[in-house]
Design an enzyme around this catalytic site. Sequence first.
Site, PDB file in Angstrom:
ATOM      1  N   THR A 139       0.845  -1.196   0.000  1.00 43.04           N
ATOM      2  CA  THR A 139       0.000   0.000   0.000  1.00 43.04           C
ATOM      3  C   THR A 139       0.877   1.242   0.000  1.00 43.04           C
ATOM      4  O   THR A 139       1.726   1.400   0.869  1.00 43.04           O
ATOM      5  CB  THR A 139      -0.938  -0.046   1.227  1.00 43.04           C
ATOM      6  OG1 THR A 139      -1.912  -1.058   0.980  1.00 43.04           O
ATOM      7  CG2 THR A 139      -1.633   1.273   1.463  1.00 43.04           C
ATOM      8  N   GLN A 197      -4.248  -7.243  -6.637  1.00 44.33           N
ATOM      9  CA  GLN A 197      -4.731  -7.710  -5.336  1.00 44.33           C
ATOM     10  C   GLN A 197      -6.090  -7.088  -5.031  1.00 44.33           C
ATOM     11  O   GLN A 197      -6.231  -5.865  -4.909  1.00 44.33           O
ATOM     12  CB  GLN A 197      -3.757  -7.399  -4.199  1.00 44.33           C
ATOM     13  CG  GLN A 197      -4.097  -8.292  -2.994  1.00 44.33           C
ATOM     14  CD  GLN A 197      -3.531  -7.834  -1.669  1.00 44.33           C
ATOM     15  OE1 GLN A 197      -3.514  -6.646  -1.383  1.00 44.33           O
ATOM     16  NE2 GLN A 197      -3.083  -8.774  -0.853  1.00 44.33           N
ATOM     17  N   HIS A 239      -7.274 -10.798  -1.295  1.00 46.33           N
ATOM     18  CA  HIS A 239      -6.678 -10.409  -0.004  1.00 46.33           C
ATOM     19  C   HIS A 239      -7.560 -10.959   1.126  1.00 46.33           C
ATOM     20  O   HIS A 239      -8.623 -10.422   1.404  1.00 46.33           O
ATOM     21  CB  HIS A 239      -6.597  -8.891   0.066  1.00 46.33           C
ATOM     22  CG  HIS A 239      -5.732  -8.347   1.165  1.00 46.33           C
ATOM     23  ND1 HIS A 239      -5.407  -9.078   2.293  1.00 46.33           N
ATOM     24  CD2 HIS A 239      -5.112  -7.147   1.313  1.00 46.33           C
ATOM     25  CE1 HIS A 239      -4.631  -8.334   3.086  1.00 46.33           C
ATOM     26  NE2 HIS A 239      -4.444  -7.167   2.511  1.00 46.33           N
ATOM     27  N   ASN A 273      -4.498  -9.979   7.087  1.00 44.82           N
ATOM     28  CA  ASN A 273      -4.234  -8.690   7.747  1.00 44.82           C
ATOM     29  C   ASN A 273      -5.443  -7.990   8.367  1.00 44.82           C
ATOM     30  O   ASN A 273      -5.490  -6.752   8.426  1.00 44.82           O
ATOM     31  CB  ASN A 273      -3.506  -7.746   6.771  1.00 44.82           C
ATOM     32  CG  ASN A 273      -2.111  -8.259   6.447  1.00 44.82           C
ATOM     33  OD1 ASN A 273      -1.601  -9.126   7.159  1.00 44.82           O
ATOM     34  ND2 ASN A 273      -1.501  -7.748   5.398  1.00 44.82           N
ATOM     35  N   TYR A 319      -8.542  -7.697   7.445  1.00 50.84           N
ATOM     36  CA  TYR A 319      -9.557  -7.092   6.579  1.00 50.84           C
ATOM     37  C   TYR A 319     -10.786  -8.003   6.461  1.00 50.84           C
ATOM     38  O   TYR A 319     -10.882  -9.007   7.149  1.00 50.84           O
ATOM     39  CB  TYR A 319      -8.930  -6.714   5.225  1.00 50.84           C
ATOM     40  CG  TYR A 319      -7.823  -5.688   5.407  1.00 50.84           C
ATOM     41  CD1 TYR A 319      -8.116  -4.426   5.929  1.00 50.84           C
ATOM     42  CD2 TYR A 319      -6.498  -5.980   5.130  1.00 50.84           C
ATOM     43  CE1 TYR A 319      -7.110  -3.484   6.140  1.00 50.84           C
ATOM     44  CE2 TYR A 319      -5.484  -5.040   5.337  1.00 50.84           C
ATOM     45  CZ  TYR A 319      -5.805  -3.794   5.844  1.00 50.84           C
ATOM     46  OH  TYR A 319      -4.816  -2.871   6.060  1.00 50.84           O
ATOM     47  N   ARG A 329      -4.141 -14.602  -0.483  1.00 46.97           N
ATOM     48  CA  ARG A 329      -3.173 -14.256   0.563  1.00 46.97           C
ATOM     49  C   ARG A 329      -3.791 -14.455   1.947  1.00 46.97           C
ATOM     50  O   ARG A 329      -4.897 -13.968   2.221  1.00 46.97           O
ATOM     51  CB  ARG A 329      -2.720 -12.811   0.411  1.00 46.97           C
ATOM     52  CG  ARG A 329      -1.449 -12.509   1.199  1.00 46.97           C
ATOM     53  CD  ARG A 329      -0.892 -11.146   0.868  1.00 46.97           C
ATOM     54  NE  ARG A 329       0.531 -11.060   1.149  1.00 46.97           N
ATOM     55  CZ  ARG A 329       1.125  -9.992   1.679  1.00 46.97           C
ATOM     56  NH1 ARG A 329       0.429  -8.919   1.985  1.00 46.97           N
ATOM     57  NH2 ARG A 329       2.423  -9.982   1.908  1.00 46.97           N
ATOM     58  N   ASN A 345      -4.222  -4.912  12.683  1.00 48.07           N
ATOM     59  CA  ASN A 345      -5.601  -4.439  12.544  1.00 48.07           C
ATOM     60  C   ASN A 345      -6.554  -5.115  13.526  1.00 48.07           C
ATOM     61  O   ASN A 345      -7.691  -5.433  13.189  1.00 48.07           O
ATOM     62  CB  ASN A 345      -6.078  -4.604  11.085  1.00 48.07           C
ATOM     63  CG  ASN A 345      -5.390  -3.616  10.166  1.00 48.07           C
ATOM     64  OD1 ASN A 345      -5.236  -2.449  10.513  1.00 48.07           O
ATOM     65  ND2 ASN A 345      -4.956  -4.072   9.007  1.00 48.07           N
ATOM     66  N   ARG A 350       9.142  -4.640   1.704  1.00 47.79           N
ATOM     67  CA  ARG A 350       9.993  -3.461   1.892  1.00 47.79           C
ATOM     68  C   ARG A 350      11.275  -3.472   1.058  1.00 47.79           C
ATOM     69  O   ARG A 350      11.660  -2.424   0.541  1.00 47.79           O
ATOM     70  CB  ARG A 350      10.270  -3.247   3.382  1.00 47.79           C
ATOM     71  CG  ARG A 350       9.059  -2.607   4.076  1.00 47.79           C
ATOM     72  CD  ARG A 350       9.171  -2.625   5.578  1.00 47.79           C
ATOM     73  NE  ARG A 350       9.231  -4.001   6.066  1.00 47.79           N
ATOM     74  CZ  ARG A 350       9.190  -4.346   7.335  1.00 47.79           C
ATOM     75  NH1 ARG A 350       9.093  -3.415   8.268  1.00 47.79           N
ATOM     76  NH2 ARG A 350       9.236  -5.601   7.694  1.00 47.79           N
TER      77      ARG A 350
END
Length: 368
Positions: free
Chosen positions: A25, A98, A174, A177, A179, A226, A234, A322
């Site tokens: 993101t 995604q 997705h 995480n 969501y 994923r 979160n 990263r």
Amino acid sequence: MPTLFDPLKIGAIEAPNRIVMAPLTRNRAAPGQVPNALMAEYYVQRASAGLIVSEATQVSVSGQGYLDTPGIHSAEQVAAWRTVTAAVHGAGGRIVCQLWHVGRISHVSLQPGGIAPVSSTARAADAKTFTRAGFEPVSAPRALAATDLPGIVEDFRAATRHALAAGFDGVEVHAANGYLLEQFLRDSINDRTDAYGGTIANRCRFPVEVIRAVAEVAGADRTGVRLSPVTPVNDAAQDSDAAALYGHLVGELAPLGLAYLHLIEGTTGGDRARVPFDYAALRSVYVARHPGGVWMVNNGYTRALALDTVESGRADCVAFGRPFIGNPDLVERLRHDLPLNAPETATFYGGGARGYTDYPLHGAARAT
Ligand code: 8OZ
């Protein structure tokens, strides 16, 4: 055993190496959540990845949870994504989209008409998002009625059609995480008493309906998923039995014949081992019913760990997040064991070219 630098068939996608650019993101979409030329440049710079997974892209207006993230639900967005995918393909790359619905990790200021975001539950997450006003606590959600769910499945279906029309090589659902789909999976979040809550089979029902629908549209061999079995991000508190939950889910997904499963190991962006979890056992469940199913791993991989992971056969490919922010030529740097640029955290989320498209190739100086 193959090495990190050997080709891999990821479903219908021929990856020239096993180094995947993880979804990241970056919050640089134009008004209307439309991709732009700067985003195309950023992805083109990273086209030597075996596969690029796009930044999380909302399937609907209500699927948005952060400022300036791109969507794939309007004609304008699809047209703009087409220029991104064409540029990546022109540079010799491959890119999947995604598909994202944030569920309760959103804020009323990002929702159409300022209404409440939706979730499996009416309980608010103890989490923050970034809005026009800066970092803000997420808003209390409305619990979806069972009769609302086919509409969200349809949103994923339409987004998949759009992704294909936009020239993506496939899609990644997705389901990680904290969501929306994870909000259904975990018993720490899902407090429903209908057919979508309670037992593990019930909590997997909606995510599986979504993934099945997406795979029907894209073709299973162009669909990835994923997962993050133990991440706490979160406000996704641990499930009471993550091994059983994810074992069931992966067992349901395996017969679909998906292109790949993408596992975030440990805390997303953090500790790989804070909570013990037997990923090898999960993979065994998967490949028993989908022999040759591609297993993609992610989270904090160094060169040494990635090399060993592929050469030992523990996974088929490794996604880097990263390291790809700071190193557009990450594949070449890993291949030749060259030093890496450190990514600048201050420019991760939002802004322009600085910290986005201005990281130098190995041996080059950074423009000032
Ligand atoms: C960081 C900031 C905002 C969103 C995820 C899509 O964690 C994200 C995300 C990461 O999957």
